[in-house]
Design an enzyme around this catalytic site. Structure first.
Site, PDB file in Angstrom:
ATOM      1  N   GLY A  78       0.775  -1.236   0.000  1.00 23.90           N
ATOM      2  CA  GLY A  78       0.000   0.000   0.000  1.00 23.90           C
ATOM      3  C   GLY A  78       0.803   1.281   0.000  1.00 23.90           C
ATOM      4  O   GLY A  78       0.242   2.362   0.180  1.00 23.90           O
ATOM      5  N   TRP A  80       2.279   2.986  -2.470  1.00 19.55           N
ATOM      6  CA  TRP A  80       1.876   3.933  -3.519  1.00 19.55           C
ATOM      7  C   TRP A  80       0.501   4.521  -3.210  1.00 19.55           C
ATOM      8  O   TRP A  80       0.258   5.706  -3.430  1.00 19.55           O
ATOM      9  CB  TRP A  80       1.882   3.238  -4.875  1.00 19.55           C
ATOM     10  CG  TRP A  80       3.228   3.234  -5.528  1.00 19.55           C
ATOM     11  CD1 TRP A  80       4.449   3.251  -4.903  1.00 19.55           C
ATOM     12  CD2 TRP A  80       3.499   3.226  -6.927  1.00 19.55           C
ATOM     13  NE1 TRP A  80       5.456   3.240  -5.821  1.00 19.55           N
ATOM     14  CE2 TRP A  80       4.900   3.223  -7.070  1.00 19.55           C
ATOM     15  CE3 TRP A  80       2.700   3.204  -8.062  1.00 19.55           C
ATOM     16  CZ2 TRP A  80       5.523   3.215  -8.328  1.00 19.55           C
ATOM     17  CZ3 TRP A  80       3.312   3.185  -9.315  1.00 19.55           C
ATOM     18  CH2 TRP A  80       4.708   3.193  -9.440  1.00 19.55           C
ATOM     19  N   ASP A 103      -4.826  -5.890  -5.515  1.00 17.59           N
ATOM     20  CA  ASP A 103      -3.667  -6.774  -5.413  1.00 17.59           C
ATOM     21  C   ASP A 103      -4.142  -8.167  -5.013  1.00 17.59           C
ATOM     22  O   ASP A 103      -5.204  -8.322  -4.409  1.00 17.59           O
ATOM     23  CB  ASP A 103      -2.659  -6.261  -4.378  1.00 17.59           C
ATOM     24  CG  ASP A 103      -1.273  -6.847  -4.584  1.00 17.59           C
ATOM     25  OD1 ASP A 103      -0.405  -6.128  -5.113  1.00 17.59           O
ATOM     26  OD2 ASP A 103      -1.046  -8.025  -4.244  1.00 17.59           O
ATOM     27  N   ASP A 143       2.516  -0.863 -10.329  1.00 16.57           N
ATOM     28  CA  ASP A 143       3.822  -1.291  -9.827  1.00 16.57           C
ATOM     29  C   ASP A 143       3.892  -2.811  -9.844  1.00 16.57           C
ATOM     30  O   ASP A 143       4.673  -3.415  -9.110  1.00 16.57           O
ATOM     31  CB  ASP A 143       4.041  -0.753  -8.406  1.00 16.57           C
ATOM     32  CG  ASP A 143       5.517  -0.688  -8.028  1.00 16.57           C
ATOM     33  OD1 ASP A 143       6.353  -0.538  -8.949  1.00 16.57           O
ATOM     34  OD2 ASP A 143       5.839  -0.800  -6.835  1.00 16.57           O
ATOM     35  N   LYS A 183       5.720   0.193 -13.995  1.00 15.56           N
ATOM     36  CA  LYS A 183       7.070  -0.355 -13.883  1.00 15.56           C
ATOM     37  C   LYS A 183       7.360  -1.304 -15.037  1.00 15.56           C
ATOM     38  O   LYS A 183       6.525  -2.113 -15.423  1.00 15.56           O
ATOM     39  CB  LYS A 183       7.219  -1.119 -12.567  1.00 15.56           C
ATOM     40  CG  LYS A 183       8.528  -1.903 -12.476  1.00 15.56           C
ATOM     41  CD  LYS A 183       8.972  -2.182 -11.072  1.00 15.56           C
ATOM     42  CE  LYS A 183       8.009  -2.982 -10.254  1.00 15.56           C
ATOM     43  NZ  LYS A 183       8.460  -3.062  -8.849  1.00 15.56           N
TER      44      LYS A 183
END
Length: 227
Positions: A78, A80, A103, A143, A183
């Site tokens: 968490g 970000w 997620d 990410d 990313k």
């Protein structure tokens, strides 16, 4: 929030060998214990050192403003989402500025963040996010990264595929002039994806935050202003 490391660099910590610990786990522990960003995150209340990567991206590109809707893919634990929540001034129940985090792993509650423990690749996850947004998103963050195996080419391709999926999703949910941050690992195969992204966004940049470990091939794709 600042990326200044003053006061967070401690003396080098050695890790004692242990029969119960593999070489790779010992190396990981040594790196964690001697990482100033890990220490800084712990002191400043961030859940991961990755928070500083997003802070650097924002400091350079000014992607966040109050009253935004943000989707955070691969969000656990968490870090970000914490940064985004502070920067858009998210509050629970405010439909104009909210963060949707997704997620496979559970994400502990964060103010202004609606979290789903879901596989992004499951058929119903996209629709779940879209319904939670109640409209279009202003930023899609990813990410996401596959579990690395130490083979750079394989790790590169696996994470690139995640980035491609996130990009396709971003095209569906972003407002005109919205941003996409993701990313990727350098490895040569990313050029085709970059060409696709450039056709859809006015500005596309590569950025490696100073908080990204030097030995890592990770960089961040910063795509600004959806056409």
């Amino acid at each position: 929030m600042t990326n200044n490391l003053s006061g967070y660099r401690n003396k080098f910590v050695r890790v004692k060998t242990s029969k119960k610990r593999t070489v790779s786990s010992s190396n990981w522990l040594r790196r964690q214990l001697n990482d100033p960003y890990v220490a800084k995150a712990r002191i400043e209340g961030f859940r991961s050192r990755a928070a500083y990567k997003l802070l650097e991206i924002h400091e350079k590109f000014k992607i966040f403003t109050p009253n935004m809707k943000v989707v955070d893919l691969g969000a656990a634990p968490g870090g970000w989402s914490q940064v985004a929540s502070k920067l858009i001034k998210a509050t629970d129940g405010n439909l104009k500025n909210k963060i949707i985090s997704v997620d496979l792993l559970e994400i502990e509650p964060i103010p202004g963040v609606e979290s789903f423990q879901k596989d992004f690749f499951e058929k119903d996850t996209e629709e779940l996010i879209i319904q939670a947004l109640k409209g279009k998103a202003d930023i899609v963050l990813s990410d996401m990264a596959s579990n690395t195996i130490g083979h750079k080419a394989t790790d590169h391709i696996r994470t690139l595929l995640l980035c491609e999926q996130a990009f396709e999703f971003a095209l569906k949910v972003l407002n005109p002039s919205g941003h996409f941050i993701a990313k990727i690992f350098r490895g040569g195969a990313e050029n085709e994806l970059l060409n696709k992204v450039k056709r859809e966004f006015s500005t596309v940049k590569h950025f490696k935050p100073s908080s990204s470990r030097k030995e890592s091939t990770e960089i961040y794709l910063v795509a600004l202003n959806r056409k």
